[in-house]
Scaffold this active site. Structure first.
Site: not given
Lengths: 610, 425
Positions: A233, A275, A298
């Site tokens: 997030e 949040h 990656g």
């Protein structure tokens, strides 16, 4: 958290701090679904409590979960329980979590509370790092290991757990900040893969006790986890430690990741999302930057959240095709009987009620008495008479009537310390008993000989007047049956020395009552009885009884059947009990205030006889 | 934990009071605050020092670079301050794209100085970072290589040894005083639950006492239950340029009163896609998805409810949101996304009851706004909640499409976009 792998197993037991029936029940239901032989909650801590147990269902049977009063006591009694689930409020979560971390037997602490101060969490993090322990949260629902162990409410209902195949292990390790999104993702994983192996919600705070990368590093060490899925997030820089771990090769299993919050650029000024940690700040903390960094390191990163599910599926399918994953078999779950509450809510069962009540309702925003809410009662010039009208008679009565009720209460409140009720109360109070015992001991004397005459007076006057018996016939009739006319006669008062209280009531009634038919009848009875003896006056009980009949009749708010009922089931006795309680409480308190010692009746006041 | 910026006035007020309490340090700080409603006569009565010294005045609204915008008055007497403020009160300024009216000023003594120091204490995951420089001031960023940093681990004491490298550039005679000052600031920082305390710059006044010329502070608002008394009467102002509509303010006050979370930010009052989403995580993703679909311009709001609000709270919340979403009907189709993931413990039927009550009440406005509603939700009791929603559509004559957890969470965003697009062709 170095070197950590699996933190839960099918044998894991937890200590549950601060008793909450729902999450504990959910944990045990999950246990049953997973085929665990023992419940996952070893004990419940209710601070300050000394022992006892809480009843919870374990499958079809009820089991008793022991209650402990403190953290050290619980870990001493249950040394094999190494997970501490802390449902303390944000005010006390720090102290209880720290105490739990200090116990040598505790390895993992989940802190559910939202709103734990940052400085407090930092102290917990420092302690946990120094002592090689794991904190989940704060501000989290927790996490679960499929088929083994669940923290509290994680993954919601049993239906959901079965639908998401969480009752048996799959191959995916999942971690995110959000508890709600974790559950959503378990659902996604059940559609796209062979399901979850372990899932953790680290919580939405700025500094969670353990981070996304902490758990990814753990998943790297768990052989059963073949694929890692991460939902990050915006806000904070936690994702970058995962970037580093990927770059350094510390996490080499395939990672599918998405960082939400790409919309933050739409907001012109800084925004606090749901949040606490999700705050649009610098460029580095943006979702875009973090997604790009993860991709570069990656991780497999989709173009958007919409593409997340497809990317997970593609990655999983490839792993299966490559033989890296052998899909875990589905296992049919045992069925757990539905809770009555849930079944009721879902409309699947009907249950007869235990109690019926028609006078009040305390379920709404404010309590109501017979449909009238508290505000109406408090702001107007309503009194206790109105309250009695509502709770006893279930209707609003005119002012003259409620005022009359209040006058009766005032008149009957006390009649000196010598009458049987007051005497009993005084003796009981002086014996050192509490207020309620003293009051009740006095009230228990109310009956046919003391205070009970109002009801009877009303009954007999009503019967006689309604049958149009002449007063002399009525009195003689009673005499023949050997019944004293209730409401007539006084120990001291007489024809020329009438009871002041009776006069006051009569005066009030003749001024305000539309009709005083029954009072007039009672007065005619008195006229007749006075011809027999000077102290056979209409007493206060008789007067109240007769006037109550007048009140009920004259308001035209009651049917004849209702009036019969009121007289029959003892409303008027209730009036005396209520009123006299005021006086009895006064006597009980008076004795305590005066510090009166135990009362002992003097010998010489007793006739000892054979 | 949530970090909240406080005004410079508050930062200095707290520093002055608590550095004296905790470290016995009497700083020569004096601060006064002026807002639109301030009575200057009363202000003078309460702050007699305003008469006896030259003053500095500047806006106190959580933005910097004030000197560059002709918003700092230096070396003024009180009458000069009054004139300065009156000329600028209410002026609309644009700070890096955030526009807002100036409404709060800070007034403090003017301290002539040569040396400008930099001090910053910042909370991070594993401790606090302390930064110091002898080359503070407006050019701090150009001089960033001169800033020295140290990281103090949580629970670690700030020793003289630890601090020494930071102060190594100072003349010997200044070091003890500076060391004491920094240690004292850290004490205040920790005791009051600051998460950021920055002085850029501070100086030493003519008596050699540290004097912060410019100061920024952030507090952890979740610590209010233990530090609130020490903070005293304190507001957490909105970021500059962010004003709240009446609806946002109402939801903000609802949020403050409940243990649950209720959030509403209006993005575009004329937007045609509105959201009412359960869950902190999911709400962000819905906004992302609408933007990803190319409808960022049409997104009316950001909204989030979570933590099991009760039916009454959800009703009030939904009613307010519906008012905003239907306020500007333009005949074109609109969409409301009543979305959410699969709840862990929130009772879906209970929260939906509140939303449905609001929708029923606002049915006419919803129809007038040509709004369709797309619902997707899972969790405890979701079947009952979704059934109620389905029934509501027919009842109030509004198109309500309802989706279960079997479908993707954000699938309804696509439907909403198509619905809105249907008119645009």
């Amino acid at each position: 958290m170095a070197g950590f792998g699996q933190i839960f197993s099918k044998e894991t037991q937890a200590i549950f701090y601060n008793w909450k029936p729902n999450p504990v029940q959910r944990m045990l239901d999950f246990d049953f679904l997973c085929g665990r032989p023992t419940p996952s909650v070893a004990c419940v801590i209710q601070p300050g409590n000394d022992g006892g147990f809480q009843k919870v269902f374990f499958g079809k049977e009820e089991v008793a979960i022991p209650v402990c009063g403190s953290v050290p006591e619980s870990t001493k009694l249950y040394p094999r329980a190494d997970v501490f689930i802390n449902f303390a409020s944000f005010r006390s979560a720090f102290e209880s979590t720290m105490e739990a971390l200090q116990q040598p037997t505790i390895r993992v602490v989940a802190v559910i509370a939202e709103g734990v101060p940052e400085a407090d969490t930092k102290k917990l993090i420092a302690f946990a790092r120094a002592n090689n322990k794991i904190i989940l949260g704060p501000a989290t629902v927790g996490g679960l290991q499929a088929g083994a162990f669940r923290i509290g409410d994680t993954a919601g209902t049993l239906d959901n757990i079965v639908a998401c195949k969480l009752h048996r292990p799959g191959s995916v390790g999942f971690v995110s900040k959000s508890g709600g999104m974790s559950n959503e993702m378990y659902n996604v994983l059940s559609r796209t893969t062979d399901g979850l192996y372990e899932g953790i919600a680290i919580g939405g705070d700025v500094f969670p006790g353990s981070t996304l990368s902490d758990h990814c590093l753990r998943y790297q060490n768990i052989p059963q986890v073949k694929l890692i899925v991460v939902l990050g997030e915006l806000g904070g820089t936690d994702e970058y430690s995962l970037v580093d771990a990927l770059k350094e090769g510390k996490v080499s299993k395939p990672v599918v990741a998405w960082v939400s919050g790409t919309c933050a650029k739409l907001f012109k000024s800084e925004v606090q999302f749901g949040h606490a940690g999700a705050k649009s700040g610098g460029q580095k903390e943006s979702a875009q930057a973090k997604n790009a960094a993860l991709k570069e390191a990656g991780a497999i990163v989709p173009e958007s959240f919409e593409g997340f599910e497809g990317t997970i599926k593609k990655t999983y399918d490839q792993l299966v095709a490559d033989g890296a994953i052998v899909p875990q078999a589905d296992v049919p779950p045992p069925s757990v009987p539905q809770d009555l509450e849930a079944a009721k809510k879902a409309g699947k069962v009907r249950v007869p009620t235990n109690i019926v009540s028609s006078i009040c309702d305390d379920r709404g925003e404010e309590p109501t008495y017979a449909g009238v809410d508290m505000s109406t009662l408090m702001v107007g010039d309503r009194g206790v008479g109105d309250v009695i009208a509502l709770l006893w008679f279930k209707r609003q009565l005119p002012k003259y009537a409620t005022r009359f009720i209040e006058m009766c209460v005032m008149l009957c409140a006390d009649h000196g310390p010598c009458v049987s009720g007051a005497h009993n109360t005084i003796v009981t109070s002086r014996a050192g008993k509490d207020l309620v015992s003293s009051l009740v001991s006095g009230l228990l004397t109310i009956g046919p000989r003391f205070g009970g005459a109002i009801d009877d007076a009303a009954r007999y006057f009503k019967d006689a007047a309604d049958r149009r018996l002449e007063p002399d016939e009525f009195v003689e009739d009673m005499k023949k049956q050997g019944i004293r006319v209730p409401g007539i006669g006084h120990r001291i008062k007489s024809k020329d020395n009438k009871d002041k209280r009776v006069e006051l009531l009569q005066k009030y009634a003749s001024k305000y009552f539309p009709s005083t038919k029954y009072l007039q009848y009672a007065c005619r009875v008195e006229q007749y009885t006075l011809t027999k003896q000077a102290n056979l006056v209409l007493n206060v009980d008789g007067c109240i009884g007769a006037l109550f009949l007048d009140l009920l009749n004259s308001t035209s708010l009651f049917t004849q059947a209702e009036i019969e009922d009121i007289v029959k089931i003892g409303y008027l006795n209730g009036l005396f009990v209520l009123a006299r309680s005021i006086g009895l409480i006064g006597h009980a308190l008076d004795q305590k205030r005066l510090q009166q010692g135990l009362y002992r009746h003097p010998w010489d006041m007793v006739l000892y006889t054979k | 934990m949530a970090r909240k910026k406080i005004r410079e006035y508050e930062s200095k007020r707290l520093l002055k009071a608590h550095i004296a309490r905790l470290a016995g340090l009497q700083l020569p700080l004096n601060v006064a605050q002026v807002s639109a409603s301030t009575d200057f006569v009363e202000l003078l009565d309460n702050n007699p020092w305003l008469k006896s010294t030259k003053l500095v005045v500047k806006p106190d609204m959580l933005f910097g670079k004030r000197g560059k915008h002709d918003l700092v008055g230096l070396n003024l007497d009180f009458a000069g301050v009054e004139d300065f403020i009156k000329a600028r009160m209410g002026r609309v300024v644009d700070m890096d794209g955030c526009k807002g009216a100036i409404n709060t000023f800070i007034v403090e003594p003017f301290v002539p100085h040569d040396q400008e120091y930099y001090l910053c204490i910042q909370s991070n995951r594993l401790g606090n970072e302390i930064s110091f420089s002898e080359a503070g001031g407006v050019e701090i960023e150009a001089n960033w290589d001169k800033v020295k940093h140290l990281t103090l681990a949580t629970l670690e004491e700030l020793s003289s040894d630890k601090l020494a490298p930071l102060l190594s550039g100072l003349p010997l005679e200044l070091r003890p005083k500076m060391e004491h000052f920094i240690k004292s600031c850290l004490q205040v920082f920790s005791d009051l639950d600051f998460t950021l305390m920055e002085m850029n710059p501070f100086t030493l006044d003519h008596t050699g006492q540290p004097f912060p010329l410019d100061m920024r502070g952030e507090l952890d608002d979740t610590a209010a239950f233990k530090s609130g008394k020490k903070w005293g009467d304190l507001e957490f102002p909105l970021p500059f340029g962010r004003t709240m509509t009446a609806a946002e303010e109402y939801v903000h006050s609802l949020d403050g009163k409940t243990g649950a979370s209720l959030k509403l930010s209006i993005l575009n009052p004329k937007g045609r896609i509105w959201t009412m989403v359960a869950g902190g995580g999911a709400s962000v993703i819905y906004a992302d998805t609408v933007a990803d679909l190319g409808y960022a311009e049409e997104l009316g709001n950001y909204a989030e409810y979570s933590g099991a609000p009760n039916t009454a709270e959800t009703y009030q919340y939904a009613k307010t949101l519906l008012d905003c979403a239907t306020a500007n009907p333009d005949g074109r189709p609109r969409a409301l996304l009543v979305g959410g993931g699969i709840a862990n413990f929130t009772d879906v039927a209970a929260t939906f009851k509140g939303i449905i009550q609001a929708m029923r009440e606002k049915a006419e406005a919803i129809r007038a706004a040509n709004m369709s509603i797309f619902v997707r939700r899972g969790g405890p009791n979701y079947q009952a909640g979704l059934a109620l929603m389905r029934a509501l559509g027919a009842e109030i004559g509004v198109r309500i499409e309802v989706y279960t957890p079997d479908t993707s969470m954000t699938g309804i965003c696509q439907l909403a976009a198509e619905h809105v697009k249907s008119f645009d062709g």
